[in-house]
Structure formats: structure tokens, C-alpha cells
Write an enzyme that holds these catalytic residues in place. Structure first.
Site, PDB file in Angstrom:
ATOM      1  N   ARG A   1     -24.946  -2.596   7.834  1.00 42.76           N
ATOM      2  CA  ARG A   1     -24.807  -3.855   7.482  1.00 42.76           C
ATOM      3  C   ARG A   1     -24.930  -4.921   8.837  1.00 42.76           C
ATOM      4  O   ARG A   1     -25.143  -5.845   8.507  1.00 42.76           O
ATOM      5  CB  ARG A   1     -23.291  -4.078   6.990  1.00 42.76           C
ATOM      6  CG  ARG A   1     -22.950  -3.010   6.090  1.00 42.76           C
ATOM      7  CD  ARG A   1     -21.506  -3.233   5.689  1.00 42.76           C
ATOM      8  NE  ARG A   1     -21.543  -3.848   4.372  1.00 42.76           N
ATOM      9  CZ  ARG A   1     -20.259  -4.216   3.865  1.00 42.76           C
ATOM     10  NH1 ARG A   1     -19.168  -4.232   4.227  1.00 42.76           N
ATOM     11  NH2 ARG A   1     -20.364  -4.641   2.735  1.00 42.76           N
TER      12      ARG A   1
ATOM     13  N   GLU B   1     -18.861  -5.688  10.344  1.00 45.67           N
ATOM     14  CA  GLU B   1     -19.857  -4.985  11.513  1.00 45.67           C
ATOM     15  C   GLU B   1     -20.884  -5.991  11.929  1.00 45.67           C
ATOM     16  O   GLU B   1     -21.178  -5.668  13.232  1.00 45.67           O
ATOM     17  CB  GLU B   1     -20.462  -3.733  10.811  1.00 45.67           C
ATOM     18  CG  GLU B   1     -19.469  -2.742   9.935  1.00 45.67           C
ATOM     19  CD  GLU B   1     -18.893  -3.017   8.725  1.00 45.67           C
ATOM     20  OE1 GLU B   1     -17.890  -2.465   8.445  1.00 45.67           O
ATOM     21  OE2 GLU B   1     -19.103  -4.442   8.220  1.00 45.67           O
TER      22      GLU B   1
ATOM     23  N   LYS C   1       0.849  -1.223  -0.103  1.00 45.76           N
ATOM     24  CA  LYS C   1      -0.076  -0.051  -0.060  1.00 45.76           C
ATOM     25  C   LYS C   1       0.787   1.298  -0.074  1.00 45.76           C
ATOM     26  O   LYS C   1       1.715   1.334   0.828  1.00 45.76           O
ATOM     27  CB  LYS C   1      -0.764   0.016   1.208  1.00 45.76           C
ATOM     28  CG  LYS C   1      -2.134   1.016   1.127  1.00 45.76           C
ATOM     29  CD  LYS C   1      -2.986   0.780   2.263  1.00 45.76           C
ATOM     30  CE  LYS C   1      -4.142   1.760   2.175  1.00 45.76           C
ATOM     31  NZ  LYS C   1      -5.162   1.609   3.320  1.00 45.76           N
TER      32      LYS C   1
END
Length: 629
Positions: free
Chosen positions: A404, A376, A288
Site C-alpha cells: 500500500r 502504511e 473487543k
């Protein structure tokens, strides 16, 4: 590097132009693509490190596949800036995340190259599988479908559900696993550790692929035989390497891991895999922030760094000492303060310890803080399990992502009336992240659920008091919602005092119009009333709780006022305004009620101020409503 010097990128208006390049030109193109992203994001802030990390993957995919006829499904649009630039939006990229500009995440409404919505994580495998099945059923057998998912997103339950279905449905889907050991913060959990240890011999893969092509050419490799051979070779490989492969155990052929930054090798691999039958997964290691040293060194900060000097890497940070603290930071410091007083308190976050400032508690009390990954629903049910046996979880989820976990909140928290504090960060309009990230629906969605207490503080002191109240004994499931960004008080510290559940506050008396607000949007009301002056006598009530709602205030307002305005930073259908209308109707009051809030449509991106003005909940909108009622 000046844009004029980006010689290859300047010649690309679409992937068709990209496919005309010689393969040996692709490394230079990747460098130019990174340079273009860095130069633009330095002055127009957005998500930087993720897109830098997938430059080679992006170029290789559009080079090998016939997009947009072939489908590329991105998982989370943080990584898709290069994709946008290569698919005809380079000249518009300077408008990214700006009002009226291109969208912050890929969207089919914007481009035919954007195959699916991808603001929330873990949906790419399921969506791509649907497209692969649709291609087969519609006779488009030449269409290829690729899902690109990160290792962080792979921790989401929906990704596992998709993989499970991929293994059992006829399809030729290719899943690219972009493994950089990161989501926004470091990836966590068993899948992370599994991927770190997973390796497969490249020579073995090449031999197996050639053997499969030879057998297929001889007509000896129908679907049943192919699956049987895969199971046999998987067993042989597991015995030799002493390593089980979870993907191949699900009949998904696995290749890798390979270097995700070697673009020419990626092209070779993708070409080899392009016409393979059956589901397959290509595991790529990436970094990243790759190619930009500051981002490589601190990937969490450079996920979305704000403005910066591209030459020096120095971030341009507002260091105003009088600027109010962010709500999330007030939450983080207050949570640590409460945890020191109450040993039952634990912190839970789905992959957002830095974003929600739970890293403050994590640093001091790591054994009492749990980052569960992008999960979640699990975060809520995990909190429920701890609450059932005596702990007091503070479960912090961004409001949009809490959507969610709706079933989990009902079934695993409210139904059992468990003592869980749900802190919903980024509630209301969040600004430049747009429709996928606005915390628009929590008030309306949660209000009908029994046993829930639903609150929103008008300022940082109220946030601290609500957090203190929520952790007192037997409060049940307790929701506190607050917005993204800075508060309104320079001194946010205050004594921790209990607030009586279900009580609001009269902020100002008046005789002509009553304005009822909930949460920090009430500060807009205060400012609007001050600007109106004495021309209209306006009363202002900070309701503070949506549920239970303060019926004493409603009775006072119903008896005294014929004109009422409600203001909320959420959808007005089902929220505070609806609750006030319902109560007035049920108790025989018939005032004129004007509801201010978000409309029955998805609000696009722009600054918070711009969006509040558009939907009419800024000072001007409130003043207009007061004058017109």
C-alpha cells in the site's frame, strides 16, 4: 457448553432461519454464537477477540437486512467469524485457515454473502460506496448497502478518501463504526481521541429522525432541502453542545454513540435507519473480546491467541527453551541495541508494535518510537521527513501491507535517496492467513526502483548484521525482508559487523549444478543438498542482496556452470530468478536456468510447510529440481 446445547444456533443454516426468530431470542443467540466461536478457535487457532466483539452487530445486521441481496461489507475479516457461521459455513468452520478449508477472511469466491475481499484494512467504505452507486445505476433501489469499519481501520487514509467521496456522491450508504479503541494494539492518533470525546443525545436524534420522516411524507424534503436542513441542524447542535461533528460536517448524518452489545436496541435502530435517504453513520461502542473474560482483560494477546483451554482460558504455548527466537523478536532486540548506540535511530510502525516487536524499543525509548496507526503510506513518508532532517528511521511494515506504500517508497524515499531502513516482516509465504497476507511481491515490485538496496538474511545472525550495516552513514533507502515465525539458530546473538553491500556468500562448492538463493529459504537449499549427498555435486550461493546483486558471484557461476537453479520465497516473475536471467543474457552466458518461487497465481492458505511443498520450494521441491535439471 456442548454444541448440542446451542439450541438456537443449531437451527440456523442461513440468515433466513435467523430472521424467523423472535427479537427476544437474539441475546441468547449472541451468547451461543460466542460460545461456538470460542470452542472452535480454542483448537483451531485464528482471530478470536475481534469476532467476539461484534456478535451483536453481526446478528442484528443479518436479522434486519435481506442478505445476500442487501450488501454487508466487512472491513478486515478478523471480525467475520460469526458472519461465516450464520451464513451456511458452520459445519465447515472447523476447516477455517486449514489447507483446502474455508478462507481466513471473507471472499466472494467462497460465499455470496461475502461481498468483497477484506484482508487489508480501510477499504470497506470505498467498496460499499461503489456498490451503493451500482445499485442506483442498475435500478436496484431496494438494495441496502452497509459498511462495517472499526475505529482502528478508520485511521487509514483510504477510509478518509472514501468518506470524502461518500459526502459528495448520491447514495444511501450506511456506515457502521465499530468503536472498540483497538486495532490489534491500542488505536492511536487524533481520530481515536475524537471518537472518545464524541457524543450525541439520543433523544435529539430520535426527534430529528421523526421530523425528517414527517417532512418527507408531506413532500417537503427533496434532496436539496434535506442537505440544507442537515446543515442547519448540525449548526444548531454544534452551538448547543460546543462540539463539532466531523461526519456531519461532511454531510454524513451521524447517530450515536450507542451500546454495540445491546442486540435488541441495535435491531430497533437499524430498522429506523434502514430506509433513510442519504449517507449516514452509526457509531457503536463495543468491547473487543466481549463475553470471554480472558480476552476482555488482554485484548492484544487474545487477538490471535493460538490454542487454549476454553474453560480456564489458559493458553497452550510451546515453551521449548531450545526453540529458535522469532525473526521479529531478533529484530526488536537488535533495534534496541542499535538505538542505544546510535541516537539518530527512531522506530516507525503502522499499528503493529507488538506484531513486529517494535514494542521492545517502545518500552525503553517511547519518545523515539512512533505507532502511526493503520497508515502504511504515511509511515513511509513520515519516515522520509525525519530522514530528510537527519534522523534514521527503521520503518517496519508487514510485507503484504507495504504494497500500500509503493508510491511513497518511490517518491518519498528512493527519489530523494534518503537514509531509511525498511524492515519488511512476514515476507514470503505466511501460512494460514492466506492470499491477502503472503509477502509475495516485494522483491519483484521493488527491484526496478533506483537507489534502493534490497536484502534478505539467511538466518538471525545475518539479520543483525544487515541491520547494523543499514544504519551506517549514507546507505540510502535500505530494504531488509524476513519471514514470519522462528529462525534457525538457538543462539541468535552475535557481534554486530558490517556486511559489504551487494555481496553474497558461497555456502558450498560444487561442479554440476549451482543453486542461488536469497533469504531464509536458503536453509531449505542447505538441507536439500545434504539429503542428495554425493550423487550430484551441487554448489550453493546465498546471494543475500537482490539489489545490487553480486556480479562477481554471477560471473563465477556463469563461467563454471551450465545448469543453474534459483530459489526465492516470493513470486518468481521479476525476482531473483529474473535478475539472474537478465544478467546472464546481458553478459553473453547461456546456462539452463530453472527458477523456483511462487507461481503467477494467488496462493491460498495452509501451513507454511504445506504451501512451500505445493509451490515447490521445500526440500522435496528443490531436490526434484536438482535431479531433473
Amino acid at each position: 457448553m456442548d454444541r448440542k446445547e446451542l439450541t438456537l444456533l443449531n437451527g440456523i443454516k442461513s440468515p433466513e432461519d435467523l430472521r424467523r426468530l423472535d427479537i427476544n431470542q437474539l441475546p441468547q443467540l449472541c451468547d451461543e454464537l460466542r460460545e461456538d466461536i470460542i470452542e472452535e478457535v480454542a483448537v483451531n487457532p485464528g482471530h478470536l477477540a475481534s469476532s467476539l466483539g461484534v456478535a451483536e452487530i453481526t446478528v442484528a445486521l443479518h436479522y434486519v437486512y435481506n442478505t445476500p441481496e442487501d450488501r454487508i461489507v466487512w472491513d478486515v475479516g478478523h471480525q467475520a467469524y460469526g458472519h461465516k457461521i450464520l451464513t451456511g459455513r458452520r459445519e465447515q468452520f472447523c476447516t477455517n485457515r486449514k489447507l483446502g478449508g474455508i478462507k481466513p477472511f471473507p471472499s466472494p469466491a467462497e460465499s455470496e454473502y461475502d461481498t468483497f475481499a477484506c484482508g487489508h484494512a480501510s477499504n470497506s467504505v470505498s467498496a460499499a460506496l461503489g456498490m451503493a452507486v451500482a445499485a442506483q445505476l442498475e435500478g436496484k433501489k431496494d438494495r441496502h448497502v452497509v459498511a462495517v469499519i472499526g475505529d482502528g481501520a478508520l485511521s487509514g487514509g483510504l477510509a478518509f478518501e472514501g468518506l470524502n467521496n461518500v459526502s459528495s456522491s448520491p447514495n444511501d450508504l450506511l456506515i457502521i463504526l465499530n468503536d472498540n479503541n483497538m486495532s490489534i494494539d491500542r488505536s492511536v492518533g487524533g481520530m481515536k481521541q475524537y471518537l472518545l470525546n464524541l457524543s450525541t443525545n439520543e433523544t435529539y436524534n430520535a426527534i430529528r429522525f421523526k421530523a425528517a420522516r414527517w417532512l418527507h411524507g408531506k413532500g417537503m424534503l427533496n434532496d436539496d432541502r434535506r442537505k440544507g436542513i442537515i446543515r442547519l441542524t448540525n449548526a444548531i447542535k454544534s452551538a448547543i453542545s460546543h462540539q463539532q461533528n466531523i461526519f456531519e460536517g461532511m454531510n454524513i448524518r451521524y447517530f450515536g454513540p450507542f451500546d454495540g452489545h445491546n442486540v435488541k436496541e441495535l435491531v430497533r435502530i437499524l430498522r429506523q435507519m434502514k430506509d433513510m435517504k442519504g449517507p449516514k453513520l452509526l457509531h457503536l461502542h463495543t468491547q473487543k473480546g466481549h463475553g470471554y473474560a480472558p480476552a476482555e482483560k488482554d485484548v492484544t494477546t487474545w487477538h490471535a491467541p493460538g490454542k487454549f483451554d476454553p474453560e480456564t482460558g489458559e493458553r497452550i504455548v510451546d515453551k521449548d527453551p531450545n526453540k529458535p527466537q522469532k525473526y521479529q523478536d531478533v529484530f526488536g532486540h537488535t533495534l534496541l541495541e542499535l538505538a542505544k548506540q546510535n541516537p539518530k535511530i527512531v522506530g516507525v510502525t503502522p499499528a503493529m508494535p507488538s506484531g513486529c516487536s517494535m514494542n521492545i524499543l517502545m518500552k525503553e525509548m517511547p519518545e523515539r518510537t512512533f505507532d502511526v496507526g493503520i497508515a502504511e503510506g504515511h509511515a513511509v513518508t513520515f519516515s522520509g521527513g525525519m530522514a530528510k532532517d537527519g534522523l534514521l528511521p527503521f520503518c517496519n511494515i508487514y510485507s503484504a501491507f507495504a504494497q500500500r506504500a509503493f508510491d511513497n517508497i518511490i517518491h518519498d524515499a528512493a527519489l530523494l535517496n534518503l537514509n531509511i531502513v525498511f524492515c519488511f516482516d512476514r515476507a514470503g509465504l505466511v501460512g494460514e492467513d492466506g492470499a491477502t497476507h503472503h509477502g509475495a511481491f516485494d522483491l519483484a515490485a521493488l527491484r526496478p526502483i533506483p537507489n534502493l538496496t534490497i536484502s534478505s538474511p539467511m538466518d538471525e545472525h545475518e539479520l543483525r548484521r544487515l541491520m547494523f550495516t543499514a544504519q551506517l552513514p549514507d546507505k540510502g533507502p535500505f530494504v531488509i525482508r524476513y519471514p514470519r515465525g522462528g529462525g534457525v539458530l538457538q543462539d541468535w546473538r552475535c557481534p554486530l559487523e558490517e556486511v559489504a553491500v551487494g555481496t553474497g556468500r558461497k555456502m558450498k562448492d560444487g561442479t554440476d549444478v549451482a543453486v542461488l538463493s536469497i533469504g531464509p529459504i536458503g536453509n531449505n537449499v542447505t538441507d536439500a543438498i545434504a539429503k542428495i549427498g554425493d550423487s550430484v555435486s551441487v554448489a550453493h550461493y546465498d546471494m543475500r542482496f537482490l539489489k545490487p546483486i553480486d556480479e562477481k558471484i554471477l560471473e563465477e557461476v556463469g563461467q563454471k556452470f551450465k545448469r543453474i537453479i534459483t530459489v526465492e520465497n516470493g513470486v518468481k516473475r521479476g525476482g531473483l530468478g529474473s535478475a539472474v536471467l537478465e544478467w546472464m543474457n546481458d553478459h553473453g552466458y547461456t546456462p539452463k536456468v530453472v527458477r523456483l518461487g511462487l507461481p503467477d497465481e494467488f496462493v491460498e492458505h495452509g501451513t507454511v510447510d504445506e504451501l512451500q511443498h505445493i509451490v515447490g520450494i521445500d526440500e522435496d521441491g528443490i531436490i526434484k529440481a536438482i535431479k531433473e535439471i
